[in-house]
Scaffold this motif. Structure first.
Motif, PDB file in Angstrom:
ATOM      1  N   ASP A 126     -10.745  51.097  49.196  1.00 54.13           N
ATOM      2  CA  ASP A 126      -9.515  51.149  49.745  1.00 54.13           C
ATOM      3  C   ASP A 126      -9.243  52.590  50.374  1.00 54.13           C
ATOM      4  OD1 ASP A 126      -8.279  49.009  49.172  1.00 54.13           O
ATOM      5  OD2 ASP A 126      -7.125  49.583  47.347  1.00 54.13           O
ATOM      6  N   VAL A 127      -9.842  53.456  49.869  1.00 61.07           N
ATOM      7  CA  VAL A 127      -9.556  55.070  50.348  1.00 61.07           C
ATOM      8  C   VAL A 127     -10.575  55.403  51.357  1.00 61.07           C
ATOM      9  CG1 VAL A 127      -9.548  57.310  49.467  1.00 61.07           C
ATOM     10  CG2 VAL A 127      -8.741  55.567  47.995  1.00 61.07           C
ATOM     11  N   LEU A 128     -10.265  55.658  52.541  1.00 65.70           N
ATOM     12  CA  LEU A 128     -11.054  56.163  53.754  1.00 65.70           C
ATOM     13  C   LEU A 128     -10.947  57.556  53.743  1.00 65.70           C
ATOM     14  CD1 LEU A 128     -11.356  53.569  56.645  1.00 65.70           C
ATOM     15  CD2 LEU A 128     -12.647  53.762  54.609  1.00 65.70           C
ATOM     16  N   GLU A 159      -3.687  58.719  33.803  1.00 74.37           N
ATOM     17  CA  GLU A 159      -3.435  57.714  34.836  1.00 74.37           C
ATOM     18  C   GLU A 159      -1.805  57.456  34.894  1.00 74.37           C
ATOM     19  OE1 GLU A 159      -5.689  56.570  36.745  1.00 74.37           O
ATOM     20  OE2 GLU A 159      -4.574  54.830  37.675  1.00 74.37           O
ATOM     21  N   LYS A 160      -1.473  57.581  36.029  1.00 71.11           N
ATOM     22  CA  LYS A 160      -0.124  57.032  36.579  1.00 71.11           C
ATOM     23  C   LYS A 160       1.039  57.744  35.630  1.00 71.11           C
ATOM     24  CE  LYS A 160      -1.619  53.532  39.233  1.00 71.11           C
ATOM     25  NZ  LYS A 160      -3.027  53.134  38.998  1.00 71.11           N
ATOM     26  N   PRO A 161       1.228  59.101  35.605  1.00 74.32           N
ATOM     27  CA  PRO A 161       2.011  59.597  34.734  1.00 74.32           C
ATOM     28  C   PRO A 161       3.550  59.247  34.870  1.00 74.32           C
ATOM     29  CG  PRO A 161       1.320  61.106  36.340  1.00 74.32           C
ATOM     30  CD  PRO A 161       0.481  59.856  36.541  1.00 74.32           C
ATOM     31  N   ILE A 192      -6.340  61.876  41.657  1.00 74.00           N
ATOM     32  CA  ILE A 192      -7.950  61.521  41.819  1.00 74.00           C
ATOM     33  C   ILE A 192      -7.907  60.791  42.959  1.00 74.00           C
ATOM     34  CG2 ILE A 192      -9.399  60.055  40.650  1.00 74.00           C
ATOM     35  CD1 ILE A 192      -8.229  60.934  37.808  1.00 74.00           C
ATOM     36  N   THR A 193      -8.894  61.101  43.808  1.00 71.95           N
ATOM     37  CA  THR A 193      -8.884  60.304  45.294  1.00 71.95           C
ATOM     38  C   THR A 193      -9.630  59.030  45.456  1.00 71.95           C
ATOM     39  OG1 THR A 193      -8.463  62.589  46.134  1.00 71.95           O
ATOM     40  CG2 THR A 193      -9.778  60.841  47.601  1.00 71.95           C
ATOM     41  N   GLY A 194     -10.561  58.779  44.435  1.00 75.43           N
ATOM     42  CA  GLY A 194     -11.207  57.523  44.526  1.00 75.43           C
ATOM     43  C   GLY A 194     -12.695  57.694  44.719  1.00 75.43           C
ATOM     44  N   ARG A 195     -13.161  58.966  44.608  1.00 71.27           N
ATOM     45  CA  ARG A 195     -14.313  59.031  44.759  1.00 71.27           C
ATOM     46  C   ARG A 195     -14.913  59.825  43.443  1.00 71.27           C
ATOM     47  NH1 ARG A 195     -13.464  56.425  48.288  1.00 71.27           N
ATOM     48  NH2 ARG A 195     -14.174  56.597  50.740  1.00 71.27           N
ATOM     49  N   TYR A 196     -15.900  59.394  42.568  1.00 70.36           N
ATOM     50  CA  TYR A 196     -16.577  59.778  41.212  1.00 70.36           C
ATOM     51  C   TYR A 196     -17.975  60.042  41.273  1.00 70.36           C
ATOM     52  CZ  TYR A 196     -12.089  57.336  40.307  1.00 70.36           C
ATOM     53  OH  TYR A 196     -10.590  56.673  40.119  1.00 70.36           O
ATOM     54  N   ILE A 197     -18.491  61.012  40.632  1.00 75.56           N
ATOM     55  CA  ILE A 197     -19.923  61.069  40.067  1.00 75.56           C
ATOM     56  C   ILE A 197     -19.874  61.030  38.494  1.00 75.56           C
ATOM     57  CG2 ILE A 197     -21.880  62.281  39.930  1.00 75.56           C
ATOM     58  CD1 ILE A 197     -21.395  63.463  42.750  1.00 75.56           C
ATOM     59  N   ILE A 250     -10.415  53.255  34.522  1.00 74.99           N
ATOM     60  CA  ILE A 250     -11.669  54.070  34.178  1.00 74.99           C
ATOM     61  C   ILE A 250     -10.882  55.459  33.860  1.00 74.99           C
ATOM     62  CG2 ILE A 250     -11.325  54.965  36.790  1.00 74.99           C
ATOM     63  CD1 ILE A 250     -14.607  54.345  35.074  1.00 74.99           C
ATOM     64  N   THR A 251      -9.833  55.832  34.206  1.00 77.44           N
ATOM     65  CA  THR A 251      -9.399  57.332  33.808  1.00 77.44           C
ATOM     66  C   THR A 251      -9.288  57.317  32.212  1.00 77.44           C
ATOM     67  OG1 THR A 251      -8.062  57.186  35.862  1.00 77.44           O
ATOM     68  CG2 THR A 251      -7.594  58.971  34.204  1.00 77.44           C
ATOM     69  N   ASP A 252      -8.803  56.389  31.616  1.00 74.91           N
ATOM     70  CA  ASP A 252      -8.693  56.252  30.202  1.00 74.91           C
ATOM     71  C   ASP A 252     -10.149  56.871  29.341  1.00 74.91           C
ATOM     72  OD1 ASP A 252      -6.147  56.143  30.331  1.00 74.91           O
ATOM     73  OD2 ASP A 252      -6.183  53.790  30.094  1.00 74.91           O
TER      74      ASP A 252
HETATM   75  C1  G1P Z   1      -6.982  53.868  41.009  1.00 72.43           C
HETATM   76  C2  G1P Z   1      -7.397  54.892  40.105  1.00 72.43           C
HETATM   77  C3  G1P Z   1      -6.539  56.148  40.219  1.00 72.43           C
HETATM   78  C4  G1P Z   1      -6.853  56.796  41.375  1.00 72.43           C
HETATM   79  C5  G1P Z   1      -6.550  55.742  42.582  1.00 72.43           C
HETATM   80  C6  G1P Z   1      -6.948  56.605  43.980  1.00 72.43           C
HETATM   81  O1  G1P Z   1      -5.820  53.568  41.083  1.00 72.43           O
HETATM   82  O2  G1P Z   1      -7.001  54.177  38.744  1.00 72.43           O
HETATM   83  O3  G1P Z   1      -6.760  57.085  39.007  1.00 72.43           O
HETATM   84  O4  G1P Z   1      -5.897  57.938  41.753  1.00 72.43           O
HETATM   85  O5  G1P Z   1      -7.323  54.545  42.431  1.00 72.43           O
HETATM   86  O6  G1P Z   1      -6.610  55.494  45.118  1.00 72.43           O
HETATM   87  P1  G1P Z   1      -5.221  52.062  42.022  1.00 72.43           P
HETATM   88  O7  G1P Z   1      -4.959  52.595  43.018  1.00 72.43           O
HETATM   89  O8  G1P Z   1      -6.340  51.045  41.719  1.00 72.43           O
HETATM   90  O9  G1P Z   1      -3.806  51.630  41.226  1.00 72.43           O
END
Ligand code: G1P
Length: 296
Positions: free
Chosen positions: A134-136, A192-194, A205-210, A232-234
């Motif tokens: 989803d993230v470019l 996650e989602k505070p 967190i942008t959507g790229r992880y190692i 995944i964050t948990d």
């Molecule tokens: C997911 C992750 C979140 C991250 C986000 C980035 O959330 O759980 O930590 O910040 O992607 O796009 P989602 O977009 O699936 O709700």
């Protein structure tokens, strides 16, 4: 010596309800930005970073993604017969090499953490990259490649982060910033989602992880978090108790293609980078913008 990151996971099982009816019969990852599907950009970013094996976690109605990363014999023959060599070669360049991609299915939409866990057998006991399609990210050097640089020094787990307005943080995972030089820093905590007003920072967190493979043991517990989903964050919060997480403020511009404005702006931004399209496109765009907000 840090173990090399050879494999990447692409969670592509989501239903894409925000883009109906476009996504009724077509996976949202196949929506096009200019003339390439979203998933192709993200695979290209992984390849630029040195990834050798591509693992797709798919779901029902996603077989088009498999077809996209396969040879289309009839099409190739036609292009060859018509002398369209450049198009033929471009198609071939986009493909992973034979045997370098795998597909598995997430059988129920239980969350991002669950989707990643579905890839555990294909990843095995080695670090891996995780890229959310989803993230470019438009950048002179790909975001994952920038993260690989940080991994070469810090090892452990690496998370790409970016700053957003404080009132938007409740839609994302947010990190708590520890020691570092501003560009690269130790992560002290994550959420996650505070709830509004409770985020530890405005770095999301942008959507790229190692990630290190120990994450799979934690994901196996299948605990649910925000939105009743396995997050995944948990699992990363648990892993943080034993392993180092480093945040990287990468260079580049992010487009949230899970939202309509983000997707549309991505199309504009990527079109403006294309020398074959940009001049005419920019002229038309200016005309629309200056003619009474686009109305005739
Ligand atoms: C997911 C992750 C979140 C991250 C986000 C980035 O959330 O759980 O930590 O910040 O992607 O796009 P989602 O977009 O699936 O709700």
């Amino acid at each position: 010596m840090n173990r090399p990151v050879r494999k990447a996971v692409f969670p592509v099982a989501g239903l894409g309800t925000r883009f109906l009816p476009a996504t009724k019969a077509m996976p949202k990852e196949m929506l096009t930005v200019v003339d390439r599907p979203l998933i192709q950009y993200v695979v290209d970013e992984a390849r630029e970073a040195g990834i050798e094996h591509f693992v797709f976690v798919t779901g029902r109605n996603k077989s088009v993604i498999e077809d996209h990363f396969d040879i289309q014999v009839e099409l190739e023959l036609t292009l060859e017969q018509r002398g369209k060599t450049a198009e033929f070669e471009a198609l071939r360049r986009d493909l992973p090499s034979p045997g370098q991609h795998s597909f598995t299915r997430q059988q129920a939409p239980l969350g991002l953490g669950h989707a990643v866990w579905c890839a555990r057998e294909l990843i095995g006991d080695e670090p891996f990259a995780l890229l959310l399609p989803d993230v470019l990210i438009q950048a002179p050097r790909g975001c994952l490649a920038q993260m690989m640089d940080a991994y070469a020094t810090a090892g452990g787990n690496i998370i790409a982060v970016e700053e957003i307005p404080a009132d938007k943080t409740s839609s994302y995972g947010v990190v708590d910033v520890g020691e570092g030089d501003g560009q690269t820093f130790e992560i002290n905590g994550m959420v996650e989602k505070p709830a509004p007003g409770t985020a530890p920072s405005n770095l999301i967190i942008t959507g790229r992880y190692i990630l290190q493979p120990e994450i799979f043991t934690l994901l196996a517990e299948q605990r649910t978090g925000a939105g009743g989903e396995i997050q995944i964050t948990d699992a990363m919060i648990e892993l943080l108790k034993n392993q180092r997480f480093t945040g990287v403020r990468f260079e580049g511009r992010t487009f949230d293609c899970g939202s309509k404005p983000g997707f549309l702006i991505a199309n504009v931004a990527y079109a403006l980078e294309r020398t074959d399209i940009a001049p005419d496109f920019l002229d038309e765009l200016k005309r629309i913008i200056t003619s009474n907000g686009g109305r005739p």
